[in-house]
Design an enzyme around this catalytic site. Structure first.
Site, mmCIF file in Angstrom:
data_model
loop_
_atom_site.group_PDB
_atom_site.id
_atom_site.type_symbol
_atom_site.label_atom_id
_atom_site.label_comp_id
_atom_site.label_asym_id
_atom_site.label_seq_id
_atom_site.Cartn_x
_atom_site.Cartn_y
_atom_site.Cartn_z
ATOM 1 N NE ARG A 83 -3.837 -4.623 2.441
ATOM 2 C CZ ARG A 83 -3.328 -3.773 1.542
ATOM 3 N NH1 ARG A 83 -3.625 -3.901 0.266
ATOM 4 N NH2 ARG A 83 -2.552 -2.794 1.922
ATOM 5 C CG PHE A 142 1.619 -1.951 12.981
ATOM 6 C CD1 PHE A 142 2.233 -0.854 13.566
ATOM 7 C CD2 PHE A 142 1.864 -3.219 13.505
ATOM 8 C CE1 PHE A 142 3.100 -1.016 14.650
ATOM 9 C CE2 PHE A 142 2.721 -3.392 14.588
ATOM 10 C CZ PHE A 142 3.340 -2.288 15.161
ATOM 11 C CG ASP A 156 -2.559 2.886 12.459
ATOM 12 O OD1 ASP A 156 -2.216 2.194 11.478
ATOM 13 O OD2 ASP A 156 -2.010 3.977 12.756
ATOM 14 C CB SER A 157 -0.159 5.060 16.829
ATOM 15 O OG SER A 157 0.540 5.100 15.613
ATOM 16 C CG ASN A 203 2.880 2.083 20.940
ATOM 17 O OD1 ASN A 203 3.069 0.927 20.594
ATOM 18 N ND2 ASN A 203 3.853 2.959 21.084
ATOM 19 C CG ASP A 224 2.015 -4.347 7.158
ATOM 20 O OD1 ASP A 224 3.238 -4.433 6.930
ATOM 21 O OD2 ASP A 224 1.214 -3.812 6.373
ATOM 22 C CB CYS A 230 8.135 -2.750 4.680
ATOM 23 S SG CYS A 230 7.809 -1.499 5.932
HETATM 24 N N1 SAH Z 1 -1.160 -2.898 7.215
HETATM 25 C C1 SAH Z 1 -1.415 -1.675 6.498
HETATM 26 C C2 SAH Z 1 -0.180 -0.822 6.334
HETATM 27 C C3 SAH Z 1 0.516 -0.461 7.629
HETATM 28 S S1 SAH Z 1 1.525 0.935 7.547
HETATM 29 C C4 SAH Z 1 -2.043 -2.002 5.161
HETATM 30 O O1 SAH Z 1 -2.193 -3.181 4.825
HETATM 31 O O2 SAH Z 1 -2.410 -1.069 4.447
HETATM 32 C C5 SAH Z 1 1.983 1.172 9.177
HETATM 33 C C6 SAH Z 1 0.921 1.798 10.074
HETATM 34 O O3 SAH Z 1 1.405 1.680 11.406
HETATM 35 C C7 SAH Z 1 0.619 3.272 9.860
HETATM 36 O O4 SAH Z 1 -0.743 3.438 9.641
HETATM 37 C C8 SAH Z 1 1.042 3.964 11.163
HETATM 38 O O5 SAH Z 1 0.126 4.975 11.570
HETATM 39 C C9 SAH Z 1 0.997 2.820 12.143
HETATM 40 N N2 SAH Z 1 1.915 2.865 13.288
HETATM 41 C C10 SAH Z 1 3.226 3.196 13.309
HETATM 42 N N3 SAH Z 1 3.766 2.965 14.505
HETATM 43 C C11 SAH Z 1 2.764 2.479 15.300
HETATM 44 C C12 SAH Z 1 2.688 2.016 16.648
HETATM 45 N N4 SAH Z 1 3.772 1.993 17.430
HETATM 46 N N5 SAH Z 1 1.504 1.567 17.096
HETATM 47 C C13 SAH Z 1 0.412 1.574 16.306
HETATM 48 N N6 SAH Z 1 0.436 1.970 15.020
HETATM 49 C C14 SAH Z 1 1.602 2.413 14.517
#
Ligand code: SAH
Length: 399
Positions: free
Chosen positions: A217, A233, A255-256, A282, A303, A343
């Site tokens: 970050r 995400f 985020d979804s 999404n 991410d 990840c």
């Molecule tokens: N970048 C964040 C961690 C991401 S974890 C950080 O730095 O803390 C992954 C996230 O993606 C979760 O919050 C989950 O709700 C979201 N997610 C999963 N699939 C998704 C999709 N297709 N579209 C949007 N969000 C999604």
């Protein structure tokens, strides 16, 4: 069930011809490496591993429910007892000395195999600790681990042994709740590089949040000044909040999960940041919509969650990463930056790089790598255990 005392330790045999990994100090022994595996050994029992001539190789924890039937605790001929476990925990914590500061109040204290404690995770969030027992090997030492952690001066310890892998891989029931001491508030306030984040230790992702992205970050934020940032995400907002603090022109979180966005919005407020955009969607759909609107961003963070939980899902996952990166490149302004992560343990750094290269070619863009990103020092990778390297990323500039 108490671990066997030394002397009564059951012996299991790994013929030398099947001990290549073990001799390279890899801490997992798979079922098919064992010669005439014993039956009726309880999960978590300490076993002595010997070769076909009875020569000592290692000691570890047994679980024949798992393909990883023995997890090595020591390659030295030493007894595995309460003092051993307490010593390993203390050593892992001592190695993190200096990581916690007035402006960084959360970090990982024990990282499983990399700290010689297979399947044990301990994270510190301010005055609280969160522990995860992900293997039968360490589950059998739960009272010893709890006692060692209780002696560290935390206000309370939360257990988050609720990962699905615990059941599917190890045959253990999920368990979560207060393990010791005072219950934490609904959100524990931590500081990451001086920014506030509220963390729900009982229901937040992983042990509460994604501590493993801390350094990344900061690395991404260093490029954020003056840019329109897309934090895809977002979960609790980490990348976007750091970008805003570094002077981003605008920040959009996607985020979804509405709950994740609510957390991100609360965190923005807690840091006195306003005017950010929170989009519940999404990511794939949102990117498509913006492309149609010809909306652009100057810095995009991707991410996503783990696309490949195992090698079997690799093909679907590689397509997912490629499509995602390609869609992001279509809304990235000329000269824009893309920070992309995976990840999935099954996707190594070389594969990620080639997937992004394929995505760039499909999108007709040229990308320069500015920085290869990985895990922070509190999530170290043991050279003999490359499986521990699960997080990788690329920070790139589109020409
Ligand atoms: N970048 C964040 C961690 C991401 S974890 C950080 O730095 O803390 C992954 C996230 O993606 C979760 O919050 C989950 O709700 C979201 N997610 C999963 N699939 C998704 C999709 N297709 N579209 C949007 N969000 C999604």
């Amino acid at each position: 069930m108490l671990p066997y005392p030394l002397g009564d330790t059951p012996r299991v045999t790994v013929p030398r011809e099947r001990a290549r990994g073990l001799l390279a100090r890899h801490p997992w022994i798979f079922a098919n490496a064992l010669h005439k595996p014993p039956r009726n050994l309880p999960a978590g029992a300490v076993v002595e591993v010997v070769d076909e001539k009875g020569r000592f190789l290692a000691r570890g924890g047994w679980n024949d429910h798992s393909q990883i039937t023995v997890r090595v605790l020591s390659f030295a001929d030493e007894s595995i007892d309460e003092a051993f476990i307490a010593r390993r925990i203390a050593a892992a914590i001592a190695r993190r000395a200096g990581r916690l500061t007035a402006s960084d109040t959360a970090c990982r204290l024990v990282f499983g195999e990399a700290d010689g404690l297979p399947g044990l995770i301990v994270d510190r969030y301010g005055d609280w600790l969160v522990v995860q027992f992900l293997s039968a090997c360490l589950e059998s030492w739960r009272p010893v681990v709890s006692a060692a952690l209780a002696g560290l001066g935390a206000r309370g310890i939360v257990e988050r042994s609720d990962s699905e892998e615990r059941r599917t891989h190890e045959g253990l029931e999920p368990r979560s709740g207060l393990l010791w001491g005072e219950a934490p508030p609904a959100t524990v306030d931590i500081l990451e590089h001086g920014l506030h984040f509220g963390v729900d230790l009982l229901t937040g992702h992983k042990t509460g949040c994604y501590l493993d992205q801390r350094d990344n970050r900061a690395a991404v934020a260093a490029w954020a000044a003056g840019r329109r940032v897309l934090n895809a995400f977002s979960y609790s907002g980490g990348f976007g909040l750091h970008a805003a603090a570094a002077g981003a022109a605008a920040v959009t979180h996607v985020d979804s999960s509405a709950a994740a966005l609510a957390l991100a919005a609360a965190n923005a407020t807690a840091n006195g940041q306003d005017g950010q955009e929170f989009v519940a969607a999404n990511v794939f759909d949102a990117l498509r919509g913006w492309r149609e609107e010809r909306r652009e961003f100057d810095l995009i963070v991707l991410d996503p969650p783990k696309f490949a939980a195992s090698r079997k899902q690799l093909e679907r996952a590689t397509r997912g990463y490629r499509d995602l990166n390609q869609a992001a490149l279509r809304v990235l302004a000329p000269g824009g930056l893309l920070a992309t992560f995976s990840c999935s343990g099954a996707v190594d750094a070389a594969l990620l790089q080639s997937l992004v290269a394929a995505a760039a070619a499909e999108a007709g863009r040229d990308l320069q790598v500015l920085q290869w990103l990985g895990q922070p020092a509190d999530h170290p990778v043991l050279l003999s255990f490359p499986e521990g390297q699960y997080l990788k990323g690329l920070l790139m500039r589109a020409l």
